[in-house]
Design an enzyme around this catalytic site. Structure first.
Site, PDB file in Angstrom:
ATOM      1  N   GLY A   1    -102.182  14.658  -9.546  1.00  0.00           N
ATOM      2  CA  GLY A   1    -102.604  15.225 -10.650  1.00  0.00           C
ATOM      3  C   GLY A   1    -103.937  16.099 -10.502  1.00  0.00           C
ATOM      4  O   GLY A   1    -104.565  15.860  -9.124  1.00  0.00           O
ATOM      5  N   CYS A   2    -104.399  17.087 -11.460  1.00  0.00           N
ATOM      6  CA  CYS A   2    -105.646  17.711 -10.761  1.00  0.00           C
ATOM      7  C   CYS A   2    -106.653  16.871 -10.784  1.00  0.00           C
ATOM      8  O   CYS A   2    -107.566  16.989 -10.134  1.00  0.00           O
ATOM      9  CB  CYS A   2    -105.551  18.847 -12.018  1.00  0.00           C
ATOM     10  SG  CYS A   2    -105.332  18.276 -13.627  1.00  0.00           S
ATOM     11  N   TYR A   3    -107.004  16.200 -11.958  1.00  0.00           N
ATOM     12  CA  TYR A   3    -108.062  15.229 -11.662  1.00  0.00           C
ATOM     13  C   TYR A   3    -108.101  14.287 -10.645  1.00  0.00           C
ATOM     14  O   TYR A   3    -109.077  13.936 -10.066  1.00  0.00           O
ATOM     15  CB  TYR A   3    -108.391  14.309 -13.194  1.00  0.00           C
ATOM     16  CG  TYR A   3    -108.685  15.025 -14.238  1.00  0.00           C
ATOM     17  CD1 TYR A   3    -110.081  15.556 -14.379  1.00  0.00           C
ATOM     18  CD2 TYR A   3    -108.054  15.014 -15.539  1.00  0.00           C
ATOM     19  CE1 TYR A   3    -110.688  16.179 -15.626  1.00  0.00           C
ATOM     20  CE2 TYR A   3    -108.587  15.669 -16.488  1.00  0.00           C
ATOM     21  CZ  TYR A   3    -109.712  15.955 -16.605  1.00  0.00           C
ATOM     22  OH  TYR A   3    -110.376  16.588 -18.052  1.00  0.00           O
ATOM     23  N   ALA A   4    -106.957  13.798 -10.352  1.00  0.00           N
ATOM     24  CA  ALA A   4    -106.816  12.723  -9.247  1.00  0.00           C
ATOM     25  C   ALA A   4    -107.032  13.583  -7.841  1.00  0.00           C
ATOM     26  O   ALA A   4    -107.728  12.798  -7.093  1.00  0.00           O
ATOM     27  CB  ALA A   4    -105.555  12.311  -9.167  1.00  0.00           C
TER      28      ALA A   4
END
Length: 343
Positions: free
Chosen positions: A151-154
């Protein structure tokens, strides 16, 4: 010869980004662009941004259509669980896949059920799938049949933290927390009432959402636990910011060593890698927009470690990292097709 590649969900933000990167890539040839809703429509009619760039026609995202196209690699750019059901048939046909969505990020079916509130469509593949954080799981990605893009945040949390946990720089007796800010494109291309992602609701505004239980928390804790060889939890609060694209994340933790050890751990891990840039001071979203870079910086307030991290949610957080993983899988230079601002 270029590797023939199919893109499923080619008209969404992630699919469009992958298409832009792969159309100009020296090692891949796009042979299938998929859209069940628009199958039979020329891509440049459905998405006029591609006029003059390709004469591809959108096809159905079925195993039969994908195999018939001659594709050897597939980019899954759909969030729908339905598309995951085609994966076993594609693997049986000898294709290799990178999933930009969430279906192959978690290794355990029970974890998937916890974070996504439904059963996985092909749980037998979760143990085989490689978590595609390119700089961390490089060798595993090279040999993978299925890669689950982070994921992008991850990505913005894990890239700075994993080397520090491996090097013992962080005191795990103290909380680790992350505050993330994402551009509106992170909410997807279509309006969803629960996201409240219309321009007028975001402009001149800033709000937190999913303050507890954001789905990226599961993959973050999974990967931090692997790095620390034991359970780790990172509290995470995302925010929607009044910008089109980009992610800025601030992470705090307690130092077990000093700031020099932090810099040394980052240099050891990323010194020879092109897409993680260790910065001496402020990092800004505008410096990474449209690129596959992640910029990170560290500061110390006594024993409190403060990390700032920025990346483009549509590139390093989605289609760019997918292409980076394809490069690794097919033996190309990691930077091929990625050292320019295009998507």
């Amino acid at each position: 010869m270029p590797v023939p590649v199919a893109i499923l969900g080619a008209t969404g933000y992630a699919g469009e980004g992958a298409l832009r990167l792969l159309l100009g890539h020296p090692g891949f040839q796009v042979v299938h662009v998929g859209s069940d809703r628009l199958a039979g429509t020329r891509l440049d009619v459905a998405e006029p941004a591609f006029v003059g760039l390709t004469d591809l026609v959108l096809g159905p995202d079925t195993p039969e259509a994908i195999v018939a196209s001659g594709a050897k690699a597939v980019v899954l750019a759909k969030k729908s669980v339905e598309v995951t059901k085609v994966v076993p048939a594609l693997l049986d046909a000898g294709l290799r896949l990178v999933d930009i969505g969430a279906e192959f990020r978690l290794r355990d079916p029970a974890s998937y059920r916890r974070w996504y509130q439904e059963d996985h469509a092909c749980p037998q593949l979760l143990g085989e799938a490689v978590y595609g954080l390119s700089e961390i799981h490089t060798e595993a990605v090279r040999g993978a049949r299925v890669v689950g893009n982070p994921g992008c945040y991850a990505s913005s949390i894990l890239l700075p933290l994993i080397p520090l946990l491996r090097a013992g720089c962080i005191d795990l007796a103290a909380p680790i927390s992350a505050i993330g800010y994402s551009g509106l494109s992170g909410a997807g291309k279509r309006f969803l009432e629960k996201n409240n992602n219309l321009f007028w609701s975001v402009n001149e505004n800033l709000r937190a959402y999913k303050q507890v239980g954001h789905q990226h928390t599961g993959e973050v804790d999974q990967e931090l636990g692997l790095a620390a060889s034991g359970p780790v939890h990172c509290s995470f609060v995302p925010h929607l910011a009044p910008i089109t694209r980009g992610i800025h994340t601030t992470i705090t933790a307690r130092l077990k060593k000093d700031l020099a050890a932090v810099q040394a751990a980052w240099t050891t891990t990323y010194g020879g890698r092109p897409f993680v840039r260790i910065r001496p001071g402020t990092v800004e979203v505008s410096n990474v927009t449209g690129t596959n870079f992640c910029d990170i910086a560290a500061f110390a307030d006594g024993q409190t470690l403060i990390i700032t991290s920025v990346l483009d949610n549509l590139v390093k957080g989605a289609s760019g990292q997918a292409v980076q993983n394809l490069n690794l899988m097919y033996g190309y230079a990691e930077t091929d097709g990625l050292l320019h601002r295009t998507c």
